[in-house]
Design an enzyme around this catalytic site. Structure first.
Site, mmCIF file in Angstrom:
data_model
loop_
_atom_site.group_PDB
_atom_site.id
_atom_site.type_symbol
_atom_site.label_atom_id
_atom_site.label_comp_id
_atom_site.label_asym_id
_atom_site.label_seq_id
_atom_site.Cartn_x
_atom_site.Cartn_y
_atom_site.Cartn_z
ATOM 1 N N HIS A 90 0.654 -0.888 0.100
ATOM 2 C CA HIS A 90 0.525 -0.206 -0.276
ATOM 3 C C HIS A 90 1.444 1.183 -0.480
ATOM 4 O O HIS A 90 1.574 1.383 0.585
ATOM 5 C CB HIS A 90 -1.266 0.146 1.512
ATOM 6 N N SER A 91 0.607 2.542 -0.608
ATOM 7 C CA SER A 91 1.127 3.139 -1.250
ATOM 8 C C SER A 91 2.457 2.825 -0.815
ATOM 9 O O SER A 91 3.018 2.380 -1.932
ATOM 10 C CB SER A 91 0.864 3.827 0.035
ATOM 11 N N MET A 92 3.692 3.814 0.053
ATOM 12 C CA MET A 92 4.990 3.333 -0.571
ATOM 13 C C MET A 92 5.079 1.919 -0.951
ATOM 14 O O MET A 92 5.949 1.457 -1.367
ATOM 15 C CB MET A 92 5.681 4.374 0.666
ATOM 16 N N ALA A 94 3.759 -0.357 -2.142
ATOM 17 C CA ALA A 94 3.253 -1.114 -3.327
ATOM 18 C C ALA A 94 4.647 -1.259 -4.448
ATOM 19 O O ALA A 94 4.875 -1.471 -5.087
ATOM 20 C CB ALA A 94 2.012 -0.339 -3.981
ATOM 21 N N SER A 118 -1.499 -1.136 -3.928
ATOM 22 C CA SER A 118 -2.838 0.162 -3.894
ATOM 23 C C SER A 118 -2.229 1.784 -3.688
ATOM 24 O O SER A 118 -1.185 1.430 -3.073
ATOM 25 C CB SER A 118 -3.135 -1.175 -2.191
#
Length: 256
Positions: A90-92, A94, A118
Site C-alpha cells: 500500500h502506498s510506498m 506498492a 494499492s
C-alpha cells in the site's frame, strides 16, 4: 522466514496456506496489516514486512533508498521449497512490492503468483509532486492530509518525535526514486485504489497496466488514500479472489 523482517498476526495459518507478503506505507509498520491478517488467516498466511527504523526496530537506521531496501527484502524472500506467494503493498509499499518483484526476476527465482498494488500510481522517471516534501512541516502536513488511523499520532508531540525519523527516511527515499526502465513483469497485477484519494487518480492507477505483460485489473473502493482502514473486509475478498484465480495449486488451496 526471517522473523526480524516478517511478522505474523492472528491465528496460525494452515500448513499449506498461500503466503501473502505485505508492505506498509511510508512511516508505517508491520502492525498496519494486523486487521487484514485476521480476516485472511488461516487460509492465507499473511507476513507483514517490518522495515528498519520503526517500532521494535526503531534503533536501526531507516532505509533511504527504495531499490536498496527492495533488494534486502528480496534476499529474505528466497524460498528453497518453492512455496507459492503473492505480494501486497500500500502506498510506498506498492512501489516496494513492485521493485522487490523486479529484483527477484533478475535473480531468476520463483516469481509471485500475483501483485496487489494499492494506493500508488504507476512508477515513472520523475517522482510525483506528492513525494517531493522539503521539510518536516511539509511531511507532517502531507500525512495529515492523507488521513487514516496513523494520522492520529500527530496530535501527540512525543509520538511525532518517534515517528519523524522513519517518515523522513521514507519520503527521502521516495523523492530520490525514479523508474529505471525495463521489461514488464510477467505477473498478474491487481491495483486497488480509493475513489477519493487526493494523490492517486484513476488514471495514475490504470497506468500500472504498462508494467505487466500478464492480466491486469483495477478495483476501486469508496474512501480516500487510507480506504483500507474502513474497507478491510472488502479488500480481503479481493485478495482471496485474486489468489483463487492464480494458477494451479494456489487456486486449489483457496476454493470454498
Amino acid at each position: 522466514m526471517d522473523n526480524l523482517w516478517f511478522r505474523c498476526f492472528g491465528p496460525p495459518a494452515e500448513s499449506d496456506a498461500v503466503r501473502l507478503v505485505c508492505f506498509p506505507h511510508a512511516g508505517g509498520s508491520a502492525s498496519a496489516y494486523a486487521p487484514l491478517a485476521r480476516l485472511l488467516t488461516p487460509r492465507v498466511e499473511v507476513r507483514a514486512v517490518q522495515y528498519p527504523g520503526r517500532q521494535d526496530r526503531r534503533r536501526e537506521t531507516p532505509a533511504g533508498d527504495i531499490t536498496e531496501l527492495a533488494g534486502r527484502i528480496a534476499e529474505r524472500l528466497r524460498d528453497p521449497e518453492g512455496r507459492p506467494y503473492a505480494l501486497f503493498g500500500h502506498s510506498m509499499g506498492a512501489l516496494l512490492a513492485y521493485e522487490t518483484a523486479r529484483v527477484l526476476r533478475s535473480w531468476d527465482v520463483q516469481a509471485p503468483v500475483r501483485l496487489f498494488l494499492s494506493g500508488r500510481g504507476a512508477p515513472s522517471p520523475v517522482p510525483p509532486r506528492s513525494d517531493l516534501l522539503p521539510d518536516d512541516a511539509a511531511i507532517l502536513a502531507a500525512v495529515r492530509s492523507l488521513g487514516g488511523t496513523g494520522a492520529a499520532v500527530l496530535d501527540d508531540p512525543e509520538m511525532v518525535e518517534m515517528a519523524l525519523p522513519a517518515l523522513r527516511a521514507d519520503y527521502r527515499a521516495l523523492a530520490a526514486y525514479s523508474w529505471r526502465g525495463g521489461d514488464p513483469l510477467d505477473v498478474p497485477v491487481t491495483v486497488l485504489n480509493g475513489r477519493d484519494d487526493p494523490v492517486v487518480t484513476a488514471e495514475d492507477a490504470a497506468r500500472w497496466a504498462e508494467h505487466t505483460s500478464s492480466t491486469f485489473e483495477v478495483k476501486e473502493f469508496p474512501g480516500n488514500h487510507f480506504y483500507l482502514d474502513q474497507r478491510a473486509a472488502e479488500v480481503a475478498g479481493v485478495l482471496t479472489d485474486g489468489l483463487r484465480q492464480a494458477a494451479g495449486t494456489v487456486g486449489d488451496r483457496l476454493r470454498p
